[in-house]
Design a protein around this motif. Structure first.
Motif, PDB file in Angstrom:
ATOM      1  N   PRO A 205       0.821  -1.230   0.000  1.00  0.00           N
ATOM      2  CA  PRO A 205       0.000   0.000   0.000  1.00  0.00           C
ATOM      3  C   PRO A 205       0.852   1.276   0.000  1.00  0.00           C
ATOM      4  N   LEU A 206       1.968   1.254   0.755  1.00  0.00           N
ATOM      5  CA  LEU A 206       2.867   2.418   0.765  1.00  0.00           C
ATOM      6  C   LEU A 206       3.521   2.612  -0.595  1.00  0.00           C
ATOM      7  N   ILE A 207       3.941   1.512  -1.207  1.00  0.00           N
ATOM      8  CA  ILE A 207       4.564   1.593  -2.530  1.00  0.00           C
ATOM      9  C   ILE A 207       3.589   2.174  -3.537  1.00  0.00           C
ATOM     10  N   SER A 208       2.345   1.706  -3.507  1.00  0.00           N
ATOM     11  CA  SER A 208       1.315   2.221  -4.427  1.00  0.00           C
ATOM     12  C   SER A 208       1.075   3.707  -4.188  1.00  0.00           C
ATOM     13  N   LEU A 209       1.061   4.101  -2.906  1.00  0.00           N
ATOM     14  CA  LEU A 209       0.863   5.516  -2.566  1.00  0.00           C
ATOM     15  C   LEU A 209       1.989   6.373  -3.126  1.00  0.00           C
ATOM     16  N   PHE A 210       3.235   5.924  -2.957  1.00  0.00           N
ATOM     17  CA  PHE A 210       4.384   6.706  -3.413  1.00  0.00           C
ATOM     18  C   PHE A 210       4.488   6.720  -4.935  1.00  0.00           C
ATOM     19  N   ILE A 211       4.081   5.633  -5.588  1.00  0.00           N
ATOM     20  CA  ILE A 211       4.044   5.639  -7.053  1.00  0.00           C
ATOM     21  C   ILE A 211       3.025   6.669  -7.538  1.00  0.00           C
ATOM     22  N   GLY A 212       1.853   6.697  -6.884  1.00  0.00           N
ATOM     23  CA  GLY A 212       0.838   7.685  -7.245  1.00  0.00           C
ATOM     24  C   GLY A 212       1.320   9.105  -7.000  1.00  0.00           C
ATOM     25  N   LEU A 213       2.033   9.329  -5.897  1.00  0.00           N
ATOM     26  CA  LEU A 213       2.578  10.659  -5.594  1.00  0.00           C
ATOM     27  C   LEU A 213       3.597  11.076  -6.641  1.00  0.00           C
ATOM     28  N   THR A 214       4.470  10.139  -7.032  1.00  0.00           N
ATOM     29  CA  THR A 214       5.480  10.432  -8.056  1.00  0.00           C
ATOM     30  C   THR A 214       4.820  10.791  -9.381  1.00  0.00           C
ATOM     31  N   ALA A 215       3.791  10.045  -9.758  1.00  0.00           N
ATOM     32  CA  ALA A 215       3.060  10.346 -10.991  1.00  0.00           C
ATOM     33  C   ALA A 215       2.428  11.729 -10.912  1.00  0.00           C
ATOM     34  N   LEU A 216       1.848  12.060  -9.761  1.00  0.00           N
ATOM     35  CA  LEU A 216       1.207  13.368  -9.583  1.00  0.00           C
ATOM     36  C   LEU A 216       2.217  14.502  -9.716  1.00  0.00           C
ATOM     37  N   LEU A 217       3.401  14.325  -9.125  1.00  0.00           N
ATOM     38  CA  LEU A 217       4.414  15.383  -9.130  1.00  0.00           C
ATOM     39  C   LEU A 217       5.034  15.598 -10.508  1.00  0.00           C
ATOM     40  N   THR A 218       4.954  14.594 -11.369  1.00  0.00           N
ATOM     41  CA  THR A 218       5.629  14.692 -12.671  1.00  0.00           C
ATOM     42  C   THR A 218       4.665  14.730 -13.851  1.00  0.00           C
ATOM     43  N   GLY A 219       3.372  14.700 -13.580  1.00  0.00           N
ATOM     44  CA  GLY A 219       2.399  14.782 -14.659  1.00  0.00           C
ATOM     45  C   GLY A 219       2.194  13.507 -15.437  1.00  0.00           C
ATOM     46  N   LEU A 220       2.707  12.385 -14.918  1.00  0.00           N
ATOM     47  CA  LEU A 220       2.493  11.104 -15.582  1.00  0.00           C
ATOM     48  C   LEU A 220       1.110  10.557 -15.227  1.00  0.00           C
ATOM     49  N   GLU A 221       0.542   9.798 -16.130  1.00  0.00           N
ATOM     50  CA  GLU A 221      -0.674   9.068 -15.810  1.00  0.00           C
ATOM     51  C   GLU A 221      -0.294   7.903 -14.892  1.00  0.00           C
ATOM     52  N   PRO A 222      -0.921   7.778 -13.713  1.00  0.00           N
ATOM     53  CA  PRO A 222      -0.572   6.664 -12.818  1.00  0.00           C
ATOM     54  C   PRO A 222      -0.633   5.304 -13.504  1.00  0.00           C
ATOM     55  N   ALA A 223      -1.639   5.101 -14.348  1.00  0.00           N
ATOM     56  CA  ALA A 223      -1.770   3.813 -15.033  1.00  0.00           C
ATOM     57  C   ALA A 223      -0.588   3.565 -15.968  1.00  0.00           C
ATOM     58  N   GLN A 224      -0.088   4.633 -16.619  1.00  0.00           N
ATOM     59  CA  GLN A 224       1.062   4.489 -17.503  1.00  0.00           C
ATOM     60  C   GLN A 224       2.304   4.104 -16.708  1.00  0.00           C
ATOM     61  N   LEU A 225       2.501   4.769 -15.570  1.00  0.00           N
ATOM     62  CA  LEU A 225       3.663   4.493 -14.737  1.00  0.00           C
ATOM     63  C   LEU A 225       3.592   3.065 -14.185  1.00  0.00           C
ATOM     64  N   VAL A 226       2.446   2.661 -13.697  1.00  0.00           N
ATOM     65  CA  VAL A 226       2.283   1.300 -13.176  1.00  0.00           C
ATOM     66  C   VAL A 226       2.513   0.276 -14.284  1.00  0.00           C
ATOM     67  N   GLY A 227       2.018   0.560 -15.487  1.00  0.00           N
ATOM     68  CA  GLY A 227       2.208  -0.357 -16.608  1.00  0.00           C
ATOM     69  C   GLY A 227       3.672  -0.542 -16.956  1.00  0.00           C
ATOM     70  N   LEU A 228       4.429   0.543 -16.944  1.00  0.00           N
ATOM     71  CA  LEU A 228       5.863   0.445 -17.237  1.00  0.00           C
ATOM     72  C   LEU A 228       6.594  -0.334 -16.148  1.00  0.00           C
ATOM     73  N   ILE A 229       6.209  -0.100 -14.894  1.00  0.00           N
ATOM     74  CA  ILE A 229       6.833  -0.826 -13.793  1.00  0.00           C
ATOM     75  C   ILE A 229       6.544  -2.318 -13.906  1.00  0.00           C
ATOM     76  N   GLN A 230       5.308  -2.638 -14.223  1.00  0.00           N
ATOM     77  CA  GLN A 230       4.960  -4.057 -14.406  1.00  0.00           C
ATOM     78  C   GLN A 230       5.760  -4.680 -15.540  1.00  0.00           C
ATOM     79  N   LEU A 231       6.035  -3.881 -16.557  1.00  0.00           N
ATOM     80  CA  LEU A 231       6.808  -4.384 -17.696  1.00  0.00           C
ATOM     81  C   LEU A 231       8.240  -4.714 -17.298  1.00  0.00           C
ATOM     82  N   VAL A 232       8.877  -3.833 -16.518  1.00  0.00           N
ATOM     83  CA  VAL A 232      10.265  -4.099 -16.126  1.00  0.00           C
ATOM     84  C   VAL A 232      10.358  -5.210 -15.083  1.00  0.00           C
ATOM     85  N   LEU A 233       9.255  -5.498 -14.420  1.00  0.00           N
ATOM     86  CA  LEU A 233       9.254  -6.559 -13.405  1.00  0.00           C
ATOM     87  C   LEU A 233       8.844  -7.910 -13.988  1.00  0.00           C
ATOM     88  N   SER A 234       8.250  -7.903 -15.180  1.00  0.00           N
ATOM     89  CA  SER A 234       7.699  -9.149 -15.726  1.00  0.00           C
ATOM     90  C   SER A 234       8.799 -10.110 -16.187  1.00  0.00           C
TER      91      SER A 234
END
Length: 234
Positions: A205-234
């Protein structure tokens, strides 16, 4: 698209090294600011990774996690550590109060680096279909992920983690002294939480919160950022 192990190592190498080493250097820098010259005298206030790399914690452990995660189909929490920067809290001008800022410096730098790597994703996106675009975006995603993990992990209020030191700083003196006595057992408690799966329940939950905060601070779509992270982890 699924990354090979070699591609994963290439994507994660720089983000992992700098996430861990700059985290440690930040503790020493802030300690010096508040009066403790221990890290400065040891030459540890440096962005040079060679001064901070621990062969096991900075290289071997993240590499093993990447390898086992790949074999088991992903889902592991990537983490590691550097050689701890020496800080003598007794030499700080106001030891109990200043301990908070020294401890918070590491997670604070990880937040800054998460934002930096998210901006690299933005840059990669701006480059369009150029040769460097995809590697830059993937490395950016890896950088965001490792930094939010280190930030979340270190903010757990358990000595000797940064969150434990922050708690000691904020608690009244009597309770702070009692809480600080947990420090010799902190690593064993952390390992117990990890092996029982409780650590993941706390961290995700903390990781998800901080990913959302990072997306908010940089103008990224949270779904786009999560998708890229899932890609590098797959």
């Amino acid at each position: 698209m699924e990354l090979t192990l070699i591609q994963k190592i290439a994507v994660f190498a720089l983000p992992v090294i700098f996430a861990i080493t700059l985290h440690e250097a930040a503790h020493g820098y802030v300690a010096r600011y508040f009066g403790d010259m221990t890290a400065a005298a040891a030459g540890r206030i440096s962005a040079n990774p060679l001064k901070h790399i621990d062969p096991v914690g900075t290289i071997l452990v993240p590499l093993v996690i990447l390898l086992t995660s790949k074999l088991l189909g992903g889902g592991a929490i990537l983490f590691g550590w550097a050689k701890p920067v020496p800080v003598n809290f007794g030499r700080l001008r106001r030891p109990k109060q200043d301990m908070l800022w020294v401890a918070a410096a590491g997670p604070g730098v990880n937040l800054v680096m998460a934002v930096f790597w998210a901006l690299m994703i933005q840059l990669g996106h701006a480059l369009g279909s150029g040769f460097a675009s995809a590697p830059l975006m993937l490395m950016g995603a890896a950088g965001v992920f490792i930094n939010v993990i280190l930030m979340a992990l270190n903010l757990i209020p358990l000595p000797p983690l940064d969150g434990g030191r922050i708690a000691v700083s904020l608690l009244p003196v009597k309770q702070a002294m009692q809480f600080a006595r947990l420090e010799p057992y902190g690593l064993f408690i952390l390992l117990g939480l990890m092996f029982t799966g409780i650590l993941g329940i706390i961290l995700w939950p903390l990781i998800s919160l901080f990913i959302g905060l990072t997306a908010l601070l940089t103008g990224l779509e949270p779904a786009q950022l999560v998708g890229l992270i899932q890609l590098v982890l797959s």
